[in-house]
Design a protein around this motif. Structure first.
Motif, PDB file in Angstrom:
ATOM      1  N   ARG A 229       0.835  -1.199   0.000  1.00  0.00           N
ATOM      2  CA  ARG A 229       0.000   0.000   0.000  1.00  0.00           C
ATOM      3  C   ARG A 229       0.873   1.254   0.000  1.00  0.00           C
ATOM      4  N   VAL A 230       0.347   2.296  -0.601  1.00  0.00           N
ATOM      5  CA  VAL A 230       1.059   3.574  -0.649  1.00  0.00           C
ATOM      6  C   VAL A 230       0.867   4.313   0.673  1.00  0.00           C
ATOM      7  N   VAL A 231       1.965   4.831   1.199  1.00  0.00           N
ATOM      8  CA  VAL A 231       1.956   5.572   2.450  1.00  0.00           C
ATOM      9  C   VAL A 231       2.402   6.997   2.161  1.00  0.00           C
ATOM     10  N   GLU A 232       1.634   7.978   2.643  1.00  0.00           N
ATOM     11  CA  GLU A 232       1.980   9.382   2.464  1.00  0.00           C
ATOM     12  C   GLU A 232       2.210  10.029   3.832  1.00  0.00           C
ATOM     13  N   GLU A 233       3.415  10.549   4.043  1.00  0.00           N
ATOM     14  CA  GLU A 233       3.766  11.221   5.289  1.00  0.00           C
ATOM     15  C   GLU A 233       3.861  12.720   5.023  1.00  0.00           C
ATOM     16  N   ARG A 234       3.131  13.509   5.794  1.00  0.00           N
ATOM     17  CA  ARG A 234       3.172  14.962   5.646  1.00  0.00           C
ATOM     18  C   ARG A 234       4.297  15.545   6.491  1.00  0.00           C
ATOM     19  N   LEU A 235       5.047  16.493   5.903  1.00  0.00           N
ATOM     20  CA  LEU A 235       6.062  17.245   6.617  1.00  0.00           C
ATOM     21  C   LEU A 235       5.576  18.674   6.774  1.00  0.00           C
ATOM     22  N   GLU A 236       5.666  19.210   7.985  1.00  0.00           N
ATOM     23  CA  GLU A 236       5.265  20.585   8.215  1.00  0.00           C
ATOM     24  C   GLU A 236       6.440  21.509   7.922  1.00  0.00           C
ATOM     25  N   PRO A 237       6.282  22.420   6.982  1.00  0.00           N
ATOM     26  CA  PRO A 237       7.416  23.281   6.620  1.00  0.00           C
ATOM     27  C   PRO A 237       7.624  24.424   7.612  1.00  0.00           C
ATOM     28  N   ARG A 238       8.852  24.891   7.646  1.00  0.00           N
ATOM     29  CA  ARG A 238       9.207  26.102   8.385  1.00  0.00           C
ATOM     30  C   ARG A 238       9.009  27.295   7.481  1.00  0.00           C
ATOM     31  N   ARG A 239       8.391  28.355   7.994  1.00  0.00           N
ATOM     32  CA  ARG A 239       8.140  29.547   7.193  1.00  0.00           C
ATOM     33  C   ARG A 239       9.435  30.325   6.996  1.00  0.00           C
ATOM     34  N   VAL A 240       9.711  30.719   5.762  1.00  0.00           N
ATOM     35  CA  VAL A 240      10.874  31.536   5.443  1.00  0.00           C
ATOM     36  C   VAL A 240      10.409  32.789   4.698  1.00  0.00           C
ATOM     37  N   GLY A 241      11.305  33.748   4.559  1.00  0.00           N
ATOM     38  CA  GLY A 241      10.930  34.965   3.850  1.00  0.00           C
ATOM     39  C   GLY A 241      10.083  35.881   4.692  1.00  0.00           C
TER      40      GLY A 241
END
Length: 241
Positions: A229-241
């Motif tokens: 099965r396909v597994v999708e892991e979300r990464l929370e980004p750090r805000r830049v700019g």
């Protein structure tokens, strides 16, 4: 130049200014920050994927002036715009690759031996970065509309990063299901994906963080589990700019 080979692979980097046609958003500025330069940043853009459109070069030049960059555009049509392509790239703090057809980009780059040159430039510490086609190109492959409106895989990327790539993950409805299907059938391996406005930072071949120039967006790692099965892991980004 950086101490370690560095890539920033994105689905963003541009915005519309109050005056003018184009401005560099947070992801382009973050690429400059990653270079560690303390002087006027040297940034070279490549528009190969769009056929080296001179009108877009003019927009980029305008954006570079506003940002305080020493910006050049390396064109390959109808011939390289500089005598020594590798030497020019080695002098940069950042190389930024624009979007368009990644399939055409890879073909033209190989004719001019940029596949070999970029590995040396990357290893020397110049930050390699870009958006869309300018993101997929650094990986083994990913999804593309280079061949027509229906998304298809491209599997002959430069392979500086030992994974695959999915761009515009949230803004084009077929991107996510196509990535999942290609990972499931084994056409793509571990695939690193970005919503619009998000980038992925790599030191060497290691993914070190996700960054974003807008709020509420994500990055994703898509793999196939042991049960198929396909597994999708979300990464929370750090805000830049």
């Amino acid at each position: 130049m950086t101490r370690h080979p560095t890539i920033l692979a994105t689905s963003g980097g541009y915005t519309r200014p109050d005056r003018g046609d184009l401005a560099f958003a947070g992801l382009v500025h973050h690429a400059v920050e990653l270079s560690g330069t303390t002087s006027r940043p040297k940034v070279c853009t490549l528009g190969t994927a769009g056929g080296d459109q001179r009108w877009f070069n003019a927009f980029l030049a305008q954006a570079g002036t506003a940002a305080g960059f020493d910006l050049t555009c390396l064109d390959l049509f109808p011939m390289p715009s500089v005598e020594d392509v590798e030497g020019h790239l080695m002098e940069q703090d950042v190389v930024w690759v624009n979007g368009g057809s990644v399939a055409n980009l890879l073909a033209v780059w190989r004719v001019h031996e940029l596949d070999v040159i970029f590995r040396r430039v990357w290893e020397a510490g110049v930050v390699l970065a870009g958006v869309s086609a300018g993101s997929v190109c650094w990986y083994r492959g990913g999804t593309t509309d280079s061949f027509g409106p229906e998304l298809r895989p491209v599997t002959n990327g430069l392979g500086l990063l030992p994974h695959d790539n999915g761009v515009h993950y949230d803004s084009e409805p077929r991107r996510r299901p196509t990535v999942h299907a290609l990972v499931e059938d084994g056409t793509l391996g571990e695939t690193h994906c970005t919503d619009d406005g998000v980038g992925l930072v790599y030191r060497g071949t290691e993914l070190v963080e996700a960054v974003a120039e807008v709020d509420g967006k994500g990055a994703y790692i898509v793999t196939k589990g042991g049960d198929g099965r396909v597994v999708e892991e979300r990464l929370e980004p750090r805000r830049v700019g």
